[in-house]
Design an enzyme around this catalytic site. Structure first.
Site, PDB file in Angstrom:
ATOM      1  N   SER A  39       0.346  -1.147   0.400  1.00 43.99           N
ATOM      2  CA  SER A  39      -0.276   0.135   0.089  1.00 43.99           C
ATOM      3  C   SER A  39       1.248   1.367   0.224  1.00 43.99           C
ATOM      4  CB  SER A  39      -0.769   0.005   1.106  1.00 43.99           C
ATOM      5  OG  SER A  39      -0.220  -0.245   2.274  1.00 43.99           O
ATOM      6  N   ASP A 330      -4.348   7.887   7.565  1.00 44.73           N
ATOM      7  CA  ASP A 330      -4.800   7.394   8.254  1.00 44.73           C
ATOM      8  C   ASP A 330      -4.165   6.277   9.530  1.00 44.73           C
ATOM      9  OD1 ASP A 330      -3.321   5.191   6.919  1.00 44.73           O
ATOM     10  OD2 ASP A 330      -5.132   4.725   5.662  1.00 44.73           O
ATOM     11  N   HIS A 333      -0.170   5.304   7.296  1.00 40.86           N
ATOM     12  CA  HIS A 333      -0.021   5.459   5.872  1.00 40.86           C
ATOM     13  C   HIS A 333       1.057   7.215   6.120  1.00 40.86           C
ATOM     14  CE1 HIS A 333      -3.035   1.373   4.889  1.00 40.86           C
ATOM     15  NE2 HIS A 333      -1.447   1.117   4.263  1.00 40.86           N
TER      16      HIS A 333
END
Length: 365
Positions: A39, A330, A333
């Site tokens: 991610s 978040d 991240h």
């Protein structure tokens, strides 16, 4: 943008003889960017696969700062590869599954949020590293068809290959009650992860890859999501995750040095993400942040619950007013502001943070 760097010639006579519709003559200094990982690097591949919202970020407020709409990136804006592409003079590198007519001469992004070096990590919901490499092999074949063997070999040999992998493999070990995962010691488990990564590197090298960039693991035990998930609201870092990150980073460094000695032309940049993120968590104001230990978007202590956007299991969430004031967007991240700073260190950082080369040095080789 790509068309300004690539001269396309239509040779009707030779196309008839050789069954080619066009040929490409790439500028001498053209460098493509191929992106693998999780991610931290996924620019939207998970938008197009059969998965769940746990591994997607294609909803508001993701993307709110730069793109003004959600692209699938786990941030308020751009990711590390987006900035690296900019520094390399390339356009944004598209996700492999994005439905566009891409000739791949600038590279492509194979990364998938939630992916690991192990096939078993979030199996069935993500594109694991081994599968990402198999897609790269398909691209390599297409490039040879488009460019011819000699030009494709030159492009692949000059390209940069950047990889971010491992975090999810350790999250799974820590958070899932699996007797199989726990049957290995920490050192054995790390060795398996590094072994799978090494196999992937060798496969890319076989297809012409020579210049690689890697992220070591950041302080996994101290990110908002891990502290909430394992420690509750105590605020302490999770020792298990910290230990695994250190073991991984040490093993990665050793593995890369071995590969440098054994693989022809193999050169690499290894960025110390543990240090660069820890510095910003512990001294946020020094780097222009107001908050270093709490997410901009989420819920619960440190906004560490993965509820950003209200599409996942927890529907209620809070959102800060200005993402650039936060290190984390978040639960796990970075914000675009943090990504820009870290990308600069990867691109032209000194050997104390990115070594033995930085990406700019590799780009110019």
């Amino acid at each position: 943008m790509a068309s300004s760097r690539i001269h396309i010639c239509f040779l009707l006579y030779f196309a008839t003889l050789l069954n080619l519709s066009s040929c490409y003559i790439l500028p001498e200094n053209h460098v493509a960017l191929f992106i693998f990982g999780d991610s931290l690097f996924d620019a939207g591949n998970n938008n197009y696969i059969n998965t769940t919202v746990n591994y997607q970020a294609n909803f508001w407020p993701y993307g709110e700062t730069f793109f003004k709409y959600p692209t699938g990136r786990f941030s308020d804006g751009r990711l590390l590869p987006d900035f690296i592409a900019e520094y390399a003079g390339l356009p944004l590198i598209p996700p492999y599954f994005q439905p566009v007519n891409n000739k791949f001469v600038d590279g492509v992004n194979f990364a998938s949020a939630g992916a690991g070096a192990l096939v078993e990590t979030h199996q069935g919901f993500v594109i694991n590293l081994n599968t990402q490499v198999s897609y790269f092999k398909d691209v390599e074949k297409l490039l040879r068809q488009e460019l011819g063997d000699a030009e494709a070999k030159r492009l692949l040999g000059r390209a940069l290959y950047i990889i971010s992998i491992g975090s999810n493999d350790y999250f799974v070990r820590i958070t899932q009650n699996s007797s199989v995962l726990q049957s290995y010691s920490e050192e054995e488990y790390v060795a398996i992860v590094i072994g799978n990564l090494t196999v992937a590197i060798k496969e890319i090298h076989k297809k012409g890859g020579r210049k690689f960039g890697f992220l070591s693991l950041g302080p996994l035990g101290c990110i908002p999501g891990m502290k909430v998930l394992v420690s509750g609201s105590t605020g302490s870092c999770v020792d298990k995750a910290t230990t695994l990150a250190h073991l991984h980073n040490k093993a990665l460094s050793i593995a890369l040095q071995k590969l440098e000695n054994r693989l022809e032309g193999f050169k690499f940049a290894n960025h110390d993400l543990y240090t660069s993120v820890s510095e910003r968590m512990n001294n946020p104001s020094k780097y222009g942040f107001k908050v270093g230990n709490m997410a901009c978007c989420g819920s619960g202590p440190y906004r560490g619950q993965s509820s950003c956007g209200g599409k996942r299991q927890i529907k209620e969430y809070q959102l800060c007013e200005k993402a650039s004031e936060y290190l984390f967007f978040d639960s796990g991240h970075p914000t675009e502001m943090a990504n820009r700073q870290i990308a600069e260190l990867i691109w032209h950082g000194t050997p104390n943070i990115t070594r033995p080369y930085n990406l700019k040095a590799l780009f110019n080789l």
